[in-house]
Design a protein around this motif. Structure first.
Motif, PDB file in Angstrom:
ATOM      1  N   ASP A  70      -7.289   3.345  -1.846  1.00  0.00           N
ATOM      2  CA  ASP A  70      -6.447   3.704  -2.749  1.00  0.00           C
ATOM      3  C   ASP A  70      -5.086   3.535  -2.656  1.00  0.00           C
ATOM      4  OD1 ASP A  70      -8.722   5.353  -4.174  1.00  0.00           O
ATOM      5  OD2 ASP A  70      -8.421   6.584  -2.484  1.00  0.00           O
ATOM      6  N   ILE A  71      -4.542   3.112  -1.424  1.00  0.00           N
ATOM      7  CA  ILE A  71      -3.227   2.764  -1.278  1.00  0.00           C
ATOM      8  C   ILE A  71      -2.950   1.375  -1.330  1.00  0.00           C
ATOM      9  CG2 ILE A  71      -1.404   3.129   0.654  1.00  0.00           C
ATOM     10  CD1 ILE A  71      -3.221   5.197   1.900  1.00  0.00           C
ATOM     11  N   LEU A  72      -3.730   0.571  -0.814  1.00  0.00           N
ATOM     12  CA  LEU A  72      -3.424  -1.013  -0.976  1.00  0.00           C
ATOM     13  C   LEU A  72      -3.081  -1.395  -2.113  1.00  0.00           C
ATOM     14  CD1 LEU A  72      -6.270  -2.160   1.542  1.00  0.00           C
ATOM     15  CD2 LEU A  72      -3.933  -1.684   2.207  1.00  0.00           C
ATOM     16  N   PRO A  73      -3.723  -1.258  -3.225  1.00  0.00           N
ATOM     17  CA  PRO A  73      -3.107  -1.983  -4.491  1.00  0.00           C
ATOM     18  C   PRO A  73      -1.570  -1.519  -4.979  1.00  0.00           C
ATOM     19  CG  PRO A  73      -5.322  -0.835  -4.829  1.00  0.00           C
ATOM     20  CD  PRO A  73      -4.647  -0.222  -3.448  1.00  0.00           C
TER      21      PRO A  73
ATOM     22  N   TYR B 249       4.104   2.607   0.466  1.00  0.00           N
ATOM     23  CA  TYR B 249       3.690   1.958  -0.967  1.00  0.00           C
ATOM     24  C   TYR B 249       4.591   2.499  -1.972  1.00  0.00           C
ATOM     25  CZ  TYR B 249       1.376   6.572  -2.090  1.00  0.00           C
ATOM     26  OH  TYR B 249       1.153   7.888  -2.590  1.00  0.00           O
ATOM     27  N   ARG B 250       4.550   1.879  -3.130  1.00  0.00           N
ATOM     28  CA  ARG B 250       5.445   2.415  -4.388  1.00  0.00           C
ATOM     29  C   ARG B 250       4.451   2.964  -5.509  1.00  0.00           C
ATOM     30  NH1 ARG B 250      10.467   2.228  -4.802  1.00  0.00           N
ATOM     31  NH2 ARG B 250      10.403   2.341  -7.075  1.00  0.00           N
TER      32      ARG B 250
ATOM     33  N   PRO C  72      -2.844   7.335   6.325  1.00  0.00           N
ATOM     34  CA  PRO C  72      -4.131   7.365   5.553  1.00  0.00           C
ATOM     35  C   PRO C  72      -5.293   8.206   6.054  1.00  0.00           C
ATOM     36  CG  PRO C  72      -3.732   5.144   6.889  1.00  0.00           C
ATOM     37  CD  PRO C  72      -2.473   6.079   6.754  1.00  0.00           C
ATOM     38  N   ASN C  73      -6.346   8.521   5.553  1.00  0.00           N
ATOM     39  CA  ASN C  73      -7.263   9.418   5.730  1.00  0.00           C
ATOM     40  C   ASN C  73      -8.077   8.953   6.832  1.00  0.00           C
ATOM     41  OD1 ASN C  73      -6.322  11.139   3.705  1.00  0.00           O
ATOM     42  ND2 ASN C  73      -8.198  10.919   2.448  1.00  0.00           N
TER      43      ASN C  73
ATOM     44  N   ASP D 222     -14.482   4.911  -6.541  1.00  0.00           N
ATOM     45  CA  ASP D 222     -13.897   3.694  -7.349  1.00  0.00           C
ATOM     46  C   ASP D 222     -13.750   4.039  -8.910  1.00  0.00           C
ATOM     47  OD1 ASP D 222     -13.641   1.853  -5.258  1.00  0.00           O
ATOM     48  OD2 ASP D 222     -15.701   1.112  -5.402  1.00  0.00           O
ATOM     49  N   LEU D 223     -14.861   4.893  -9.234  1.00  0.00           N
ATOM     50  CA  LEU D 223     -14.755   5.439 -10.845  1.00  0.00           C
ATOM     51  C   LEU D 223     -13.531   6.203 -10.992  1.00  0.00           C
ATOM     52  CD1 LEU D 223     -15.831   5.918 -13.473  1.00  0.00           C
ATOM     53  CD2 LEU D 223     -17.410   7.597 -12.743  1.00  0.00           C
TER      54      LEU D 223
END
Length: 505
Positions: free
Chosen positions: A5-8, A196-197, A206-207, A462-463
Motif C-alpha cells: 500500500d505504501i510503495l505506489p 511517501y507522499r 510498515p506493518n 488489493d480490492l
C-alpha cells in the motif's frame, strides 16, 4: 499500512533507500522495478534478524542513535505507526522537552525511579560521560546491562541523563530540525521507516516489521491503548500498581489512571504487580485471549491482546458497515482474534456475512456503483450492472489458509453464471490469499461457462486498494469507476490493477 500500500506512493529516491537497506548490489532504473523487487523480497525485508540488526544503534554517533530512538518512540505511539513530516519534527521536539522538564521535577523523579537504583545508575553514568562528549559502544553495552539488572526503562535512562545535563545534548540542548532530518535518512537507509507522499510527506513503520520494532525498542502499548487496558482494571487493581511503586493512591479511577500514565509505568511493570491467579482472571475477561502459560506468558498475553486494539471510531459514522470495511482484510482471512478484540464480531459465524456486507459497502460507497437486489438465497453474494445486457457477479470466500477453489465452489459458481438471466461478463472471486491451482480453476470456469464469462480472483487487500486509490488515476472532476479494471480471467494482482486503472480510468 503494508508495503504494497505504501510503495505506489514512494518516489525513486526513497524507493532506492529501501532497496539498499536489505538488498546489496542491486541496481534498477525505474520505480516500478524497485517496487517489484521489494515485494518479491518481502520475506527478507521483514526478517526479524535483519530488523534487529538494523535497530542496533550502538556504533552510531550519539545524536543519530538518540534521535533514531526518539523518532521510533514517536511513531510507535501512533495508530498505524505513521506521522506527517511536520508532525515528526514537533513530536520529537515535544518528547525531548517533556523528558527534560520531568527530570527537573524532584517529586516526580522520586516516585518514578527508586532512590537506590538512581544512585547506582547515576554514578556509573557520570563516570561514563567523564572522558569526552560521547559514549563508546563498550560503555553503552555496559550501561544497557546495568539498566536491565536494575530494572530501569530506557525512559529512566533518558531522565537520569537529563539530570546530569547530557540529554538530549550537552546542557540539555534540544536537537534541531536539521539533525532530525539526518536521522530520518538514517532510519530509511536501515529499512526501518519509509517515506511517501499522499498530498504531503509521511513517515511510517510498515506493518511487516512494526511488531518487531516495538518489542526491540522496549515499546509495549500505545498510550491510548494502554489507557484502555487500565480502564478495564478496577480501582483496587490500579491502587495495587501504584502502591507497589510507592506512588500516591488517592483520588478517583481517572486520577489513578492518569498517575500511572504520567509516571510512564510500562504495561509489563504494572501487570507484574499481580499474582498468577489475578492475571488469569484478567485474561478470562478478554474474549479470545490465550490464558495458559507462566506468569511472564500471561503478562505478554494481556499486552498482545491490547496491542491488537484499534480506534473504536467508524471511518464513516453515517454507515455502520464502514466498521466492517475498516477490517476488510481481517474478515477475509478470518483473523478472529483481531476481529473479537476490536468488537467487530461477537461470534465466529458472523465473519462470512460481515465480509459480504463490507464488500457491498465498498462497491456502493467507494466505487460508486449501486448493487442489484437479488431474490432468494441461491445466488452469488453480489451483482452489479455492466451494461444494459450484461452483469458482473461476485462472491466472497473468507479462509484462514490460501483459497484453493474446491470443486464444490466450481459447481456453485457455474450454477450462478448459468442461471443468471443476463449474460455474466465477469465473475469476481474475493479472497484473502489464493493458490496457483485456484487460478487454473478460474480459467477452467471461464471455459465451462458457455458464455465466455471472465473469472477473476482478487485479494481483499488489493480490492480495497483499488477502492481507496482509483480516483487518483482519473483526470475528470467527477470520475466514474470503469468495471473494465476487473474484467479479465485469472489473477488480479496489484501490478495488473495499477496497469488497468491507468488506461481504463
Amino acid at each position: 499500512m503494508y508495503l504494497q500500500d505504501i510503495l505506489p506512493k514512494m518516489s525513486k529516491l526513497y524507493l532506492n533507500r529501501t532497496v539498499d537497506s536489505f538488498l546489496k548490489d542491486v541496481r534498477m532504473d525505474t520505480e516500478e522495478e524497485m517496487r517489484e523487487v521489494i515485494i518479491k523480497n518481502v520475506d527478507e525485508f521483514q526478517n526479524k534478524e535483519r530488523v534487529k540488526r538494523n535497530l542496533n544503534f550502538n556504533s552510531s554517533e550519539r545524536d543519530i542513535a538518540l534521535l533514531n530512538e526518539m523518532v521510533l518512540m514517536s511513531l510507535m505511539d501512533q495508530q498505524g505507526y505513521i506521522l506527517s513530516e511536520s508532525e515528526v519534527f514537533s513530536t520529537v521536539e515535544n518528547l525531548e522537552k517533556e523528558i527534560v522538564e520531568q527530570s527537573k521535577d524532584e517529586e516526580y523523579i522520586k516516585t518514578a525511579i527508586p532512590e537506590e537504583r538512581m544512585r547506582i545508575y547515576k554514578a556509573v553514568l557520570i563516570e561514563s560521560w567523564k572522558k569526552d562528549d560521547s559514549l563508546n559502544e563498550h560503555e553503552i553495552n555496559i550501561l544497557n546491562v546495568l539498566r536491565k539488572e536494575l530494572e530501569l526503562s530506557k525512559r529512566d535512562h533518558y531522565l537520569i541523563e537529563s539530570i546530569i545535563g547530557r540529554f538530549p545534548q550537552k546542557n540539555n540542548k534540544l536537537h534541531t530540525h536539521k539533525q532530525i532530518e539526518r536521522t530520518l535518512r538514517d532510519l530509511q537507509s536501515r529499512g526501518i521507516i519509509l517515506r511517501y507522499r499522499d498530498g504531503k510527506s509521511y513517515y511510517i513503520i510498515p506493518n511487516e516489521i512494526a511488531r518487531t520494532v516495538r518489542y526491540e525498542m522496549g515499546g509495549e502499548l500505545r498510550n491510548e491503548v494502554y489507557e484502555t487496558l487500565l480502564n478495564d482494571l478496577n480501582v483496587t487493581q490500579l491502587k495495587v500498581i501504584l502502591n507497589f511503586l510507592s506512588i500516591n493512591v488517592g483520588g478517583n479511577k481517572k486520577d489513578l489512571i492518569q498517575r500511572i500514565l504520567k509516571h510512564n509505568i510500562l504495561p509489563s511493570t504494572a501487570l507484574k504487580t499481580f499474582n498468577t491467579k489475578e492475571l488469569t482472571q484478567i485474561l478470562k475477561n478478554l474474549d479470545g485471549a490465550k490464558i495458559s502459560g507462566t506468569k511472564e506468558d500471561k503478562v505478554q498475553n494481556i499486552i498482545d491482546y491490547y496491542e491488537n486494539l484499534s480506534t473504536p471510531e467508524f471511518s464513516d459514522p453515517t454507515d455502520e458497515r464502514s466498521r466492517m470495511y475498516d477490517f476488510y482484510e481481517q474478515l477475509a482471512s478470518r483473523d478472529y482474534k483481531s476481529l473479537r478484540v476490536n468488537k467487530v464480531i461477537e461470534k465466529d459465524i458472523n465473519v462470512e456475512r460481515y465480509f459480504e456486507e463490507a464488500t457491498h459497502y465498498l462497491i456502493q460507497k467507494k466505487l460508486g456503483i449501486e448493487p442489484i437486489d437479488m431474490k432468494g438465497s441461491k445466488h452469488a453474494d453480489g451483482k452489479i450492472k455492466y451494461n444494459p445486457k450484461e452483469v458482473v457477479l461476485w462472491d466472497n470466500k473468507s479462509t484462514e489458509k490460501p483459497y484453493e477453489f474446491p470443486s464444490e465452489h466450481f459447481d456453485q459458481f457455474l450454477g450462478y453464471i448459468r442461471t443468471e438471466k443476463s449474460r455474466v461478463t465477469l465473475f469476481l472471486i474475493i479472497v484473502s490469499e489464493y493458490t496457483r491451482d485456484a487460478i487454473s480453476q478460474a480459467q477452467k470456469l471461464k471455459a465451462f461457462s458457455e458464455e465466455d464469462s471472465d473469472v477473476a480472483i482478487i485479494k481483499a487487500t488489493d480490492l480495497k486498494y483499488v477502492a481507496e486509490n482509483w480516483k487518483s488515476y482519473s483526470n475528470n472532476k467527477n470520475p466514474k469507476f470503469n468495471l473494465q479494471v476487473f474484467n479479465l480471467t485469472g489473477e488480479l494482482t496489484r501490478n495488473i490493477l495499477n496497469s488497468r486503472m491507468e488506461w481504463a480510468l
